[in-house]
Design an enzyme around this catalytic site. Structure first.
Site, short mmCIF file in Angstrom:
data_model
loop_
_atom_site.label_atom_id
_atom_site.label_comp_id
_atom_site.label_asym_id
_atom_site.label_seq_id
_atom_site.Cartn_x
_atom_site.Cartn_y
_atom_site.Cartn_z
N SER A 82 -11.05 22.64 62.02
CA SER A 82 -10.13 22.85 60.91
C SER A 82 -10.56 22.07 59.67
O SER A 82 -11.09 20.96 59.76
CB SER A 82 -8.73 22.40 61.31
OG SER A 82 -7.85 22.38 60.20
N TYR A 84 -9.64 26.46 54.43
CA TYR A 84 -8.58 26.70 53.47
C TYR A 84 -9.21 26.53 52.09
O TYR A 84 -9.70 25.44 51.77
CB TYR A 84 -7.43 25.70 53.61
CG TYR A 84 -6.55 25.91 54.82
CD1 TYR A 84 -5.71 27.01 54.92
CD2 TYR A 84 -6.53 24.97 55.85
CE1 TYR A 84 -4.88 27.18 56.01
CE2 TYR A 84 -5.70 25.13 56.95
CZ TYR A 84 -4.88 26.24 57.03
OH TYR A 84 -4.06 26.41 58.11
N THR A 87 -9.00 31.35 56.54
CA THR A 87 -7.59 31.62 56.79
C THR A 87 -6.99 32.30 55.57
O THR A 87 -7.06 31.78 54.45
CB THR A 87 -6.84 30.31 57.10
OG1 THR A 87 -7.36 29.77 58.33
CG2 THR A 87 -5.34 30.57 57.28
N LYS A 91 -9.21 35.23 59.21
CA LYS A 91 -8.16 34.85 60.16
C LYS A 91 -6.78 35.08 59.52
O LYS A 91 -6.44 34.45 58.52
CB LYS A 91 -8.30 33.38 60.56
CG LYS A 91 -7.21 32.86 61.48
CD LYS A 91 -7.41 31.38 61.77
CE LYS A 91 -6.34 30.82 62.68
NZ LYS A 91 -5.01 30.76 62.02
N HIS A 150 -0.68 32.97 62.68
CA HIS A 150 -0.62 31.51 62.50
C HIS A 150 0.32 30.88 63.53
O HIS A 150 1.01 29.90 63.25
CB HIS A 150 -0.15 31.17 61.09
CG HIS A 150 -0.86 29.99 60.48
ND1 HIS A 150 -1.78 30.10 59.47
CD2 HIS A 150 -0.76 28.66 60.73
CE1 HIS A 150 -2.22 28.91 59.13
NE2 HIS A 150 -1.62 28.01 59.88
#
Length: 353
Positions: free
Chosen positions: A106, A130, A156, A224, A248
């Site tokens: 992440s 992100y 994402t 995603k 999510h």
């Protein structure tokens, strides 16, 4: 302590994590309808097994983006692993390497990317992104991941804002002072909607940014957060290499489709042109089999990895994965599938109950 199913790890984590941390991990958006339906939707799917097929040799291996994994379960990107175990993402990466599966790191990791890679130098790693408001920071993150040997970029796409997570709001949940994100530093404003370091996620990201990402990385791009035929077709037209069907974990928009229910629509739109993956609600080996039968190449685990991490760090994550691998193997044996390639849609039907 003998754990016989993923729910045993869940119960341990609930009993041993601070209540606000537990509620952060388990929480969903608004009424948590989709968080729960991600799990319950699998119970509406029935298996149609085939027998007398000589199951003396069963092969659980498959490939994702050309890399072999030992079975079609990998680790989804979740942030803040040091909330669950002191070594955080380093332990998670070690477990993934030991199991020969992919770990998606992440953006909001609480270990430095360099330390994660050093902990599992031979592991298969993808990087979850992100996009930050400061595009220079975003570019630097991508380039660092590529330099460190990450093999794919997982963008994402369902987070133009943070979901309305009621328990976190009630708890005013924030990271303890001893824990921070190591590669993205965001100051927390006292009056901010979230007390987590997520306020710099860029809400302006759009389809045109795919071309920009392609201009700065050679990594294949996986989107995603796709749930619809229309967005799957747009993904194809923008030449990405994969789709991760995801809501999510029910943490963003409530009352969207459960991921297993959205999977068929996306798979039908893609028509085999790129790989399709799925996360959300996987709790048993038969869940994995059902997802593959409906067209997923591989599934990704989120919360169960954090439960295992809470239990015994790397060893706990390995136990979660080994348990699921054994269940998946057994489901293949009972349905007459000697290899992952033999798992097909004729194995499943949706119950009318």
């Amino acid at each position: 302590m003998a754990f016989t199913c993923l729910a045993d790890f869940q119960a341990f984590a609930k009993d041993n994590l601070p209540k606000p941390t537990w509620e952060f991990i388990e929480g969903g958006a608004d009424e948590c309808i989709i968080r729960d339906e991600n799990i319950s939707a699998y119970k509406k799917i029935r298996l149609h097994p085939h027998v007398l097929r000589d199951m003396s040799v069963v092969d659980t291996r498959t490939t994702i983006q050309g890399s072999e994994i030992s079975f079609p379960v990998c680790i989804a990107p979740t942030g803040f692993h040091c909330l669950c175990w002191p070594d955080g993402e380093q332990s998670t990466a070690k477990a993934a390497e030991a199991m020969n599966i992919c770990y998606v790191t992440s953006t909001f990791s609480t270990c430095f990317f360099e330390d994660i890679v050093a902990s599992a130098p031979n592991g298969l790693r993808w990087f979850q992104l992100y996009v930050q408001r400061d595009r220079k920071i975003t570019k630097e993150l991508i380039q660092k991941a590529e330099t460190l040997g990450y093999k794919a970029l997982v963008l994402t796409v369902d987070t133009p804002a943070v979901g309305n997570r009621l328990q976190d709001n009630r708890n005013r949940f924030s990271l303890p002072a001893s824990i921070s994100t190591k590669s993205v530093h965001v100051p927390i404003e006292e009056n901010a909607e979230s007390l987590l370091p997520v306020s710099n996620i860029d809400p302006s990201i759009s389809w045109k940014d795919i071309a920009w990402l392609k201009s700065i990385t050679q990594m294949p791009i996986i989107l995603k957060g796709i749930l619809t035929r229309e967005d799957a077709e747009l993904a194809i037209s923008h030449n990405v290499q994969g789709i991760l069907v995801s809501n999510h974990g029910g943490r963003q928009l409530d009352t969207v489709p459960a991921t297993i229910d959205a999977l068929t629509e996306v798979v039908n739109a893609v028509q085999g042109r790129i790989e399709v993956y799925l996360d959300g609600g996987i709790r048993t080996g038969t869940d994995v089999l059902k997802a593959l039968a409906l067209g997923a190449r591989c599934v990704f685990l989120g919360r169960p990895i954090l439960w295992g991490l809470t239990y015994k760090g790397e060893e706990g994550v390995r136990q979660v994965l080994n348990l699921l691998k054994k269940e998946f193997y057994r489901s293949m044996v009972f349905t007459g599938c000697r290899s992952v390639s033999e798992i097909s849609q004729d194995l499943v039907q949706f119950s009318r109950l």
